[in-house]
Design an enzyme around this catalytic site. Structure first.
Site, PDB file in Angstrom:
ATOM      1  N   LYS A   1      -2.927   1.240 -24.818  1.00  0.00           N
ATOM      2  CA  LYS A   1      -3.369   1.158 -26.217  1.00  0.00           C
ATOM      3  C   LYS A   1      -2.124   1.151 -27.109  1.00  0.00           C
ATOM      4  O   LYS A   1      -1.335   0.216 -26.985  1.00  0.00           O
ATOM      5  CB  LYS A   1      -4.362   2.284 -26.494  1.00  0.00           C
ATOM      6  CG  LYS A   1      -5.615   2.133 -25.599  1.00  0.00           C
ATOM      7  CD  LYS A   1      -6.669   3.196 -25.799  1.00  0.00           C
ATOM      8  CE  LYS A   1      -7.805   2.991 -24.809  1.00  0.00           C
ATOM      9  NZ  LYS A   1      -8.819   4.072 -24.872  1.00  0.00           N
TER      10      LYS A   1
ATOM     11  N   ARG B   1      -2.739  -2.014 -18.366  1.00  0.00           N
ATOM     12  CA  ARG B   1      -3.931  -1.160 -18.253  1.00  0.00           C
ATOM     13  C   ARG B   1      -3.672  -0.146 -17.153  1.00  0.00           C
ATOM     14  O   ARG B   1      -3.453  -0.501 -15.994  1.00  0.00           O
ATOM     15  CB  ARG B   1      -5.156  -1.999 -17.932  1.00  0.00           C
ATOM     16  CG  ARG B   1      -5.426  -3.034 -18.993  1.00  0.00           C
ATOM     17  CD  ARG B   1      -6.844  -3.509 -18.945  1.00  0.00           C
ATOM     18  NE  ARG B   1      -7.695  -2.601 -19.653  1.00  0.00           N
ATOM     19  CZ  ARG B   1      -8.065  -2.779 -20.921  1.00  0.00           C
ATOM     20  NH1 ARG B   1      -7.638  -3.799 -21.607  1.00  0.00           N
ATOM     21  NH2 ARG B   1      -8.872  -1.911 -21.498  1.00  0.00           N
TER      22      ARG B   1
ATOM     23  N   THR C   1      -4.164   6.856 -21.589  1.00  0.00           N
ATOM     24  CA  THR C   1      -4.058   5.499 -21.072  1.00  0.00           C
ATOM     25  C   THR C   1      -2.664   4.991 -21.417  1.00  0.00           C
ATOM     26  O   THR C   1      -1.956   5.581 -22.238  1.00  0.00           O
ATOM     27  CB  THR C   1      -5.082   4.551 -21.722  1.00  0.00           C
ATOM     28  OG1 THR C   1      -4.877   4.565 -23.135  1.00  0.00           O
ATOM     29  CG2 THR C   1      -6.512   4.970 -21.407  1.00  0.00           C
TER      30      THR C   1
ATOM     31  N   GLU D   1      -0.301   4.914  -0.434  1.00  0.00           N
ATOM     32  CA  GLU D   1      -1.021   6.189  -0.596  1.00  0.00           C
ATOM     33  C   GLU D   1      -0.055   7.355  -0.459  1.00  0.00           C
ATOM     34  O   GLU D   1       0.787   7.378   0.441  1.00  0.00           O
ATOM     35  CB  GLU D   1      -2.138   6.304   0.432  1.00  0.00           C
ATOM     36  CG  GLU D   1      -3.330   5.445   0.066  1.00  0.00           C
ATOM     37  CD  GLU D   1      -4.492   5.604   1.034  1.00  0.00           C
ATOM     38  OE1 GLU D   1      -4.344   6.323   2.033  1.00  0.00           O
ATOM     39  OE2 GLU D   1      -5.542   5.009   0.777  1.00  0.00           O
TER      40      GLU D   1
ATOM     41  N   ASP E   1      -6.519  14.473 -24.758  1.00  0.00           N
ATOM     42  CA  ASP E   1      -6.690  13.075 -24.342  1.00  0.00           C
ATOM     43  C   ASP E   1      -6.160  12.193 -25.475  1.00  0.00           C
ATOM     44  O   ASP E   1      -6.856  11.947 -26.456  1.00  0.00           O
ATOM     45  CB  ASP E   1      -8.169  12.793 -24.057  1.00  0.00           C
ATOM     46  CG  ASP E   1      -8.392  11.367 -23.580  1.00  0.00           C
ATOM     47  OD1 ASP E   1      -7.445  10.556 -23.623  1.00  0.00           O
ATOM     48  OD2 ASP E   1      -9.537  11.062 -23.162  1.00  0.00           O
TER      49      ASP E   1
ATOM     50  N   TYR F   1       0.846  -1.203   0.000  1.00  0.00           N
ATOM     51  CA  TYR F   1       0.000   0.000   0.000  1.00  0.00           C
ATOM     52  C   TYR F   1       0.867   1.232   0.000  1.00  0.00           C
ATOM     53  O   TYR F   1       1.814   1.323   0.780  1.00  0.00           O
ATOM     54  CB  TYR F   1      -0.922   0.018   1.227  1.00  0.00           C
ATOM     55  CG  TYR F   1      -2.368   0.045   0.803  1.00  0.00           C
ATOM     56  CD1 TYR F   1      -2.891   1.203   0.226  1.00  0.00           C
ATOM     57  CD2 TYR F   1      -3.188  -1.071   0.904  1.00  0.00           C
ATOM     58  CE1 TYR F   1      -4.197   1.232  -0.231  1.00  0.00           C
ATOM     59  CE2 TYR F   1      -4.489  -1.042   0.448  1.00  0.00           C
ATOM     60  CZ  TYR F   1      -4.991   0.105  -0.118  1.00  0.00           C
ATOM     61  OH  TYR F   1      -6.273   0.132  -0.584  1.00  0.00           O
TER      62      TYR F   1
HETATM   63  C1  PLP Z   1      -9.758   4.473 -23.991  1.00  0.00           C
HETATM   64  C2  PLP Z   1     -10.021   5.918 -23.761  1.00  0.00           C
HETATM   65  C3  PLP Z   1     -10.323   6.432 -22.500  1.00  0.00           C
HETATM   66  C4  PLP Z   1     -10.664   5.582 -21.305  1.00  0.00           C
HETATM   67  O1  PLP Z   1      -9.806   4.676 -20.901  1.00  0.00           O
HETATM   68  P1  PLP Z   1     -10.269   3.473 -19.929  1.00  0.00           P
HETATM   69  O2  PLP Z   1      -8.961   2.951 -19.501  1.00  0.00           O
HETATM   70  O3  PLP Z   1     -11.080   2.559 -20.766  1.00  0.00           O
HETATM   71  O4  PLP Z   1     -11.060   4.081 -18.811  1.00  0.00           O
HETATM   72  C5  PLP Z   1     -10.436   7.793 -22.362  1.00  0.00           C
HETATM   73  N1  PLP Z   1     -10.288   8.619 -23.408  1.00  0.00           N
HETATM   74  C6  PLP Z   1     -10.029   8.159 -24.646  1.00  0.00           C
HETATM   75  C7  PLP Z   1      -9.877   9.112 -25.770  1.00  0.00           C
HETATM   76  C8  PLP Z   1      -9.909   6.796 -24.865  1.00  0.00           C
HETATM   77  O5  PLP Z   1      -9.673   6.352 -26.101  1.00  0.00           O
END
Ligand code: PLP
Length: 423
Positions: free
Chosen positions: A232, A238, A229, A59, A203, A57
């Protein structure tokens, strides 16, 4: 090709679960995975995410924790943040968000109050739920105003975005999305954010790996906050990261913890550090460019077969097909392709006359197949299978789908996937 058994302890303790993991390994080995938000992580990333760092843990942040025993964890988190800062050229990185959606929620918490106006791309136009769409907490607790793409070009209309921003004066403007096949003009968004007094959030969840590898322009000189993220195109576990200039560092850190989350997932932090190390290698630049080359080659091969692609093609890893001219609903096509060993997702297309749960489009991408080593010369075959699969979906030809599945498995056997057991 049958994969060898792995996970010896799991097989003894919980054979039922072990069998499911084994079946998933086999599925990921045999199929052509075209979901653009998915990938194959390396064996090293897998190992880091399955470590005893899990047991701890932590935090707080490195050097200021609420728990003792952080001698190693602090170093793990510092490695991850230092690597993120170096790779993306940012002042500050927070690697603790549990995933992309909580990362974006932390941005709201850092810069807006409930009820404030926020702006993002509409979900059916290719935006993300967390950019203020109505069914999301971000659309319920904030006042989301949404922009889209032009009907005729499939491209963002910056005059429309500017007019909306100046009229609505949002606290936050999100750019980026989940179904955008074209390069994002971060400079144009930054100018609009400046004019309207908004915080610009890029994003880049989908394209972070392309940015890291130099295959898409970076938002860093333009955006106030970069949210991404890690799982991807970046090919990590993840998870997610928030990056910014120094002036926003405190606000972001406070929002992630204690604002929104408890203890960070240290095993994920470790795996993020590994992925960032991999992404800093010259071979990752080759990977990022190969992803784009493959997507362009696949788009061309699909166009040659009469497919209708939103915006007419792609600049990145992603292709959005409108199947209306093929006379097959997106969901019917996606399910048929799945039976043919080609894994895609059905998706709305801009101005879709059909319902979100039964839309006109299919979304595909090349990150996973590129991780396995497929190259532009394979893309005509991939387009051929998609074409045959969509036709078989229309005619209900299950034999044809089974034939495609065998051909796909045959090719994929020659391209072992990272992270999967091999003999
Ligand atoms: C995949 C994605 C997210 C969210 O990610 P999660 O890990 O699924 O919560 C947010 N914004 C964009 C543009 C994404 O493609």
């Amino acid at each position: 090709m049958t994969l060898p058994l792995s996970h010896p302890a799991l097989s003894v303790t919980d054979p039922e679960l072990a069998a499911l993991v084994g079946a998933e390994e086999q599925l990921q080995a045999d199929t052509l995975r075209l979901i653009p938000s998915e990938n194959y992580v390396s064996q090293a990333v897998l190992e880091a995410s399955g470590t005893v760092l899990q047991n701890k843990y932590s935090e707080g942040y490195a050097g200021r924790r609420y728990y003792e025993g952080q001698q190693n964890i602090d170093q793990v988190e510092r490695l991850a943040t230092d690597r993120a800062k170096a790779l993306f050229g940012v002042d500050h990185a927070n690697v603790q968000p549990y995933s992309g959606s909580p990362a974006n929620l932390a941005v709201y918490l850092a810069f807006a109050e409930p009820g404030d106006t926020v702006m993002g791309m509409a979900l059916p136009m290719g935006g993300h739920l967390t950019h203020g769409w109505g069914v999301s907490a971000t659309g319920k607790w904030f006042r989301g105003v949404q922009y889209g793409v032009r009907h005729d070009t499939g491209l963002i209309d910056f005059d429309e975005v500017r007019d909306l921003a100046l009229k609505e004066r949002p606290k936050l403007i999100f750019c980026g999305g989940t179904a955008l096949p074209r390069t994002i003009d971060f400079a144009a968004f930054a100018e609009i954010a400046r004019e309207s007094g908004a915080v610009l959030v890029a994003d880049v969840a989908h394209i972070a790996g392309l940015i890291a590898g130099g295959a898409h322009p970076s938002p860093v000189p333009h955006a106030d906050v970069v949210s991404t993220t890690t799982h991807k195109t970046l090919r990590g576990p993840r998870g997610a990261m928030l990056m910014s200039r120094e002036e926003h560092a405190k606000a972001i850190d406070k929002a992630v913890f204690p604002g929104l989350q408890g203890g960070p997932h240290n095993q994920t932090t470790a795996a993020i550090a590994v992925a960032l190390h991999e992404a800093a290698q010259p071979s990752f630049r080759d990977y990022a460019h190969a992803v784009v080359d493959n997507a362009k080659a696949l788009a061309e091969a699909l166009l040659a077969r009469g497919f209708d692609l939103v915006s007419g093609g792609t600049d990145n890893h992603l292709i959005l097909m409108d199947l209306t001219p093929k006379d097959v609903p997106g969901k019917v096509a996606a399910k048929a392709l799945d039976r043919a060993g080609i894994v895609v997702n059905y998706n709305t297309v801009p101005y879709d006359p059909r319902k979100p749960f039964d839309p006109s489009g299919v979304r595909i991408g090349t990150p996973s197949l590129t991780s396995r080593g497929l190259a532009t010369e394979h893309m005509p075959a991939v387009a051929g299978w998609i074409d045959r699969g969509v036709t078989a979906a229309r005619t209900g030809d299950e034999d044809e789908l089974a034939a495609i599945r065998a051909e796909v498995a045959d090719l994929m056997a020659a391209f072992p996937a990272p992270g999967l057991p091999t003999d």
